[in-house]
Write an enzyme that holds these catalytic residues in place. Sequence first.
Site, short mmCIF file in Angstrom:
data_model
loop_
_atom_site.label_atom_id
_atom_site.label_comp_id
_atom_site.label_asym_id
_atom_site.label_seq_id
_atom_site.Cartn_x
_atom_site.Cartn_y
_atom_site.Cartn_z
N GLU A 1 -52.59 35.19 -32.16
CA GLU A 1 -51.89 34.16 -31.40
C GLU A 1 -51.58 34.58 -29.97
O GLU A 1 -51.70 33.80 -29.03
CB GLU A 1 -50.59 33.76 -32.12
CG GLU A 1 -50.79 32.86 -33.33
CD GLU A 1 -51.29 33.58 -34.59
OE1 GLU A 1 -51.41 34.82 -34.55
OE2 GLU A 1 -51.57 32.90 -35.60
N HIS B 1 -42.91 28.52 -42.44
CA HIS B 1 -43.84 27.46 -42.03
C HIS B 1 -43.15 26.14 -41.74
O HIS B 1 -43.83 25.12 -41.63
CB HIS B 1 -44.85 27.18 -43.15
CG HIS B 1 -45.97 28.15 -43.27
ND1 HIS B 1 -45.81 29.42 -43.73
CD2 HIS B 1 -47.30 28.03 -42.99
CE1 HIS B 1 -46.99 30.04 -43.76
NE2 HIS B 1 -47.90 29.23 -43.31
C1 LIG Z 1 -49.65 34.54 -37.89
C2 LIG Z 1 -50.30 33.50 -38.71
N1 LIG Z 1 -51.29 32.77 -38.18
C3 LIG Z 1 -51.91 31.83 -38.92
C4 LIG Z 1 -51.54 31.60 -40.21
C5 LIG Z 1 -52.24 30.52 -41.04
N2 LIG Z 1 -53.10 31.18 -42.04
C6 LIG Z 1 -52.66 31.38 -43.28
S1 LIG Z 1 -53.76 32.27 -44.19
C7 LIG Z 1 -54.84 32.36 -42.91
C8 LIG Z 1 -56.12 33.11 -43.07
C9 LIG Z 1 -55.88 34.56 -43.29
O1 LIG Z 1 -57.07 35.20 -43.61
P1 LIG Z 1 -57.10 36.62 -44.26
O2 LIG Z 1 -56.16 37.52 -43.57
O3 LIG Z 1 -58.52 37.04 -44.29
O4 LIG Z 1 -56.54 36.42 -45.74
P2 LIG Z 1 -57.14 35.52 -46.92
O5 LIG Z 1 -56.45 34.22 -46.87
O6 LIG Z 1 -58.60 35.44 -46.72
O7 LIG Z 1 -56.78 36.26 -48.16
C10 LIG Z 1 -54.35 31.69 -41.80
C11 LIG Z 1 -55.07 31.54 -40.55
C12 LIG Z 1 -50.47 32.36 -40.70
N3 LIG Z 1 -50.01 32.17 -41.94
N4 LIG Z 1 -49.89 33.31 -39.95
#
Ligand SMILES: Cc1ncc(C[n+]2csc(CCOP(=O)(O)OP(=O)(O)O)c2C)c(N)n1
Lengths: 328, 328, 333, 333
Positions: free
Chosen positions: C67, C136
């Site tokens: 971000e 959230h």
């Molecule tokens: C700081 C932040 N940015 C965006 C999000 C929204 N978000 C939730 S899960 C996710 C993807 C995360 O991917 P990864 O770290 O690979 O974990 P996975 O869900 O694949 O297990 C996003 C963008 C968030 N929760 N926190």
Amino acid sequence: MSFPPGVWTRERARRGLWQLLRIRRFEEKCVELYQAAKIRGFLHVYIGEEAVATGVIEQLQSADAIVATYREHGHALVRGVSAGAIMAEMYGKQEGCARGRGGSMHLFDRATRFYGGNAIVGGGLPLAIGLALADKMQQRPGVTACFFGEGAAAEGEFHESLNLAALWKLPVLFVCENNLYAMGTAIRDELASQSVAPKAAAFGIAHAAVDGMDLVAVDEVARRAVEHVRRGEPFLLECRTYRFRAHSMFDAELYRTKSEVESWKARDPIELFTARMQNEGILTPVDREEVEQKVAAEVESAVGFAERGTWEALEDLPRFVYAEAESP
Amino acid sequence: MSFPPGVWTRERARRGLWQLLRIRRFEEKCVELYQAAKIRGFLHVYIGEEAVATGVIEQLQSADAIVATYREHGHALVRGVSAGAIMAEMYGKQEGCARGRGGSMHLFDRATRFYGGNAIVGGGLPLAIGLALADKMQQRPGVTACFFGEGAAAEGEFHESLNLAALWKLPVLFVCENNLYAMGTAIRDELASQSVAPKAAAFGIAHAAVDGMDLVAVDEVARRAVEHVRRGEPFLLECRTYRFRAHSMFDAELYRTKSEVESWKARDPIELFTARMQNEGILTPVDREEVEQKVAAEVESAVGFAERGTWEALEDLPRFVYAEAESP
Amino acid sequence: MSQVTSAKETITYREAVREAIREALRTDPRAFIMGEDVGHYGGCFAVTRGLLEEFGSERVRDTPLCESAFVGAGIGAALGGMRPIVEIMTVNFSLLALDQIMNSAATLCHMSGGQFSVPLVIRMATGGGKQLAAQHSHSLEGWYAHIPGIVVAAPGTIDDARWMLAAALERLDPVLIFENQTLYNQKGCLSDSPQRDLAHAAVRRTGRNATAVTYGASLGKTLEAAELLQAAGIELEVVDLRVLRPLDDATIMQSVAKTHRVLIVDEGWRSGGLSAEISARIMEQAFYELDAPVARLCAAEVPLPYAKHLEEAALPQVDSIVAAVRKLVGADG
Amino acid sequence: MSQVTSAKETITYREAVREAIREALRTDPRAFIMGEDVGHYGGCFAVTRGLLEEFGSERVRDTPLCESAFVGAGIGAALGGMRPIVEIMTVNFSLLALDQIMNSAATLCHMSGGQFSVPLVIRMATGGGKQLAAQHSHSLEGWYAHIPGIVVAAPGTIDDARWMLAAALERLDPVLIFENQTLYNQKGCLSDSPQRDLAHAAVRRTGRNATAVTYGASLGKTLEAAELLQAAGIELEVVDLRVLRPLDDATIMQSVAKTHRVLIVDEGWRSGGLSAEISARIMEQAFYELDAPVARLCAAEVPLPYAKHLEEAALPQVDSIVAAVRKLVGADG
Ligand SMILES: Cc1ncc(C[n+]2csc(CCOP(=O)(O)OP(=O)(O)O)c2C)c(N)n1
Ligand SMILES: Cc1ncc(C[n+]2csc(CCOP(=O)(O)OP(=O)(O)O)c2C)c(N)n1
Ligand SMILES: [Mg+2]
Ligand SMILES: [Mg+2]
């Protein structure tokens, strides 16, 4: 560092020396003026590190952009921001390059694409990403040079920015000024791995480390780095250097020994460069003398300009919180 | 992965299978209950990735700590948080493991040192650093295992946390669950270098990558990793895995093909492990059947527990904004 | 992807935002959108679905999770002549970029003595009501409105969802647009007279007995409450702030001068929230108009809980608005 | 390093904070301090000078530049049973750690249903007046006071500098302590009756004609103004908030009930600042006591400029406080 033939003509060597000396003498004057309370706030001088800004910025073209830190007088000077406007800024005068609103840490200059003067460590890195992205999306050939210290390499934005630069193949030249300390924290307490350039490898970014006290070396490596960036890929250049003075005007320097400082002063970039150029028969003592005089005159004139400057009217305080006119 | 003799006794294999199946069946039920509107908010299931939590957490001792993400039902279950308390949490009941305040993304359990359930991607990494620092400063032998996705590896906190762990020699096991996507963004659009483990090298942190679909492999590598951490140094373990289901309940899965998903399902960690253990003569089809039954009973009982749960009184809404009593 | 341009068709708030983005991308070559999952995923709230196919991955740019860097990159791109629209998934994550927003975007124009400006739009989802719990769900738009150097907008209607972005892109300043997550599925018609206005509050309903000042998701609830109150003979005037910074004092004070009683409805936390600022301004500018102290109905001061009944109790609802207005006008005895 | 424990010696605010930290490190083995340059450098404002030598580098821990990670590490260490004191150099840099502060420190207790608590103290310098310009000068403590789950303290006196930390460390909640940079060199005596209080505002001067509510660096200015006003026959009562969250309404309202006129002096920006909250609370709780609308004197809504004359004009000063009080009591016409 080998000495590539033809690069250092007399003219070029005089110019290099001139840039180094401009920074040195200008900042020596700043310290004096700080003691005289003409300059206030935080003042961070670059003395000892002049070969970095000089060696890198001299490779840039006018359409290129620069993002620097709070230790940026040198970068602004080499870039061509007028010494008078910089000095007036530190006086807080309306004629300053940020109308007195920025001070030493926030020099800006639209004409030379000098985007500050950022006093949040690491904060300039994402800006450089965006500037480079804008160049790329608009098919402009510009290079964005972003300066930061090795201390900034511990901040998350360093990592995030390198990732974006590599992913998006952005024309950013990352210049890490590794002067071994972040304020009073030695690099061994800042970074798990003591060199910064190899961190670029984790992103597949081309990188090099260079002796930042040696203008000839910086000049050579920076030229190649800028060429690389202009072909459209980021590059990380680590310059190993040292600041001869305190971090700022409020620094008791408890964290390093006098003898360490002295040993680095023995490699003063100005003396190194002068000696080298004189040994090679490119410059003479007279050259040095003449350049010193020219620089002294410029510094004096900058101080005069600042002294004659005026104070922004109080009723203009709220100006520029929001933009006043369409930007080009 | 070679098969170390003696590691997989029938008892241990049954237990491994049991943990894998607990996660799978529990989450299948969650999806059903989501469709029935018993569970709301965001629900992220771990189906396909079960071998990771199982293989890693089974190496931990009770004094160790865990920090996980919003996709953490599996971690909580393997760690020993009661399935009933987890289910009740997702129902929003007072008997939930966070009294209904957390929901699916924020499971907590003091008794098992399960520190969440963090829904800020990357946000748990610094917490793990601090937990490990507390263990170290208090001369406790604990290991803190911190789970995160490959998407989190782009966040600055990943970089900052690795640096601190390496500098301060902290007992943190970083477990990167590389499932190739961060929501709908494929790893090639997230990370300049497509594997995460080597990023540890930039900090001098020991690291390994392992097939996260293969419990035998994860088990073996995680054991060594935990031993390394227990000796007082961080370790980064990258588990290559895949989520079989959508990111959450609001995902049209526009970003990947059905055939890609199917090809990964062919390597279902439960089927892989079952087949392997049966081939080796360690487990029989009857074992699988028995374990399935045991798991079904646990899931059913968890649902019953949640159904019978009560609603926190409205006047208790403001409780726990500030601590109520001295913590141990 | 259906083309939604006729004023008379029914569209959702989501579609209205999407149309606004599409219009920007079509009409201004400098405009592009970037953020997590705006491309292949179609946007975490499906706002940008279809735009990648239409405009390509350069202009509908998926970013990694970072971000701070991608907001900072938006600032840099704005400095470099682009007109970036940066999407942050939800306001809680924007805290990771707050340094860039406050220390760079909001200051660069002033710090540079007016040489540089940052024509950047940052859109994000905000607000509770979806059981997304404490990381959230917050409503921080009023809090953001504290920061000089930025403009803060909170479209509460389909029209504003459709037209505020264009107004934001016309400015040279950083504009933050907060879209309440509960509104995306709201349906309605676009009006015939598009209002590309980023300066004024709007009186959404007139009334004599009291004024409710609100915005965003509470706007709908407040209008519903007004309907109920009407049945009980209480006429509530409803002012939709629309823009939270700078505030349109004139519209507020006009209504105060008419009704003499004010309730502020705000889904942000009470202490130090936007509701306080409005109350303070009324104190300063219309004290002698008041027949009763200005009242506030805000979110409970808790990190929003997951459980539905707790979350509902934590936020202003139609019945609590009705009760607050009744109390304000002394209808309860 | 001089030992400063006698109540009658003159010490600086800086030394008082240092003594407080030293006391914590001496008396609680769980306590440690970490932050950028707290060790070898001696603290960016020299607060921690000498502590490294006394307590060693484990408990006076220099961190790399990584505000988010070391604040988060403080949260984790608190969860793990330590009592961390985290120093952030200045409030502007704390924005880099705001995600950890709001999304983790402030929520963990609630989100976990009370299972975990975060006994963490975060100290930081705040405020303008030193010509440090727009990235080092803001007063965001009032803004932080918006966040449920944290306690916000702003020691404005030598005594509070000396004793508030101990009170903060006794709590199990995250406490943010804001030290105004202009106060570090202030000299004074410690009183004989140490007040380890983190709940009450204090009346620093009594008066009949008007109340000034303030805190931090403005406290001294306001007391100076009160002195000048006294000479003109205007008696100003001065309330020092001390703790910005939770606010001590009772002390404020008592003073309002006595003087009926209130000026709030706050070095934070006006719109949506703490001053608004206080005004709103007075509106709600003491409306009928007021003889005049509550007035506010705040920082100008600009990123603070470097030039001395501009910065001075941007902040409340003794003369502007005097003028505001005179206006409030109708002394000018
Ligand atoms: C700081 C932040 N940015 C965006 C999000 C929204 N978000 C939730 S899960 C996710 C993807 C995360 O991917 P990864 O770290 O690979 O974990 P996975 O869900 O694949 O297990 C996003 C963008 C968030 N929760 N926190
Ligand atoms: C985010 C942030 N944290 C802390 C500071 C305070 N600070 C100013 S300069 C500095 C040291 C930076 O070191 P380095 O990046 O190596 O640059 P150098 O000063 O050595 O050129 C620190 C800690 C700051 N300005 N910004
Ligand atoms: Mg350095
Ligand atoms: Mg992933």
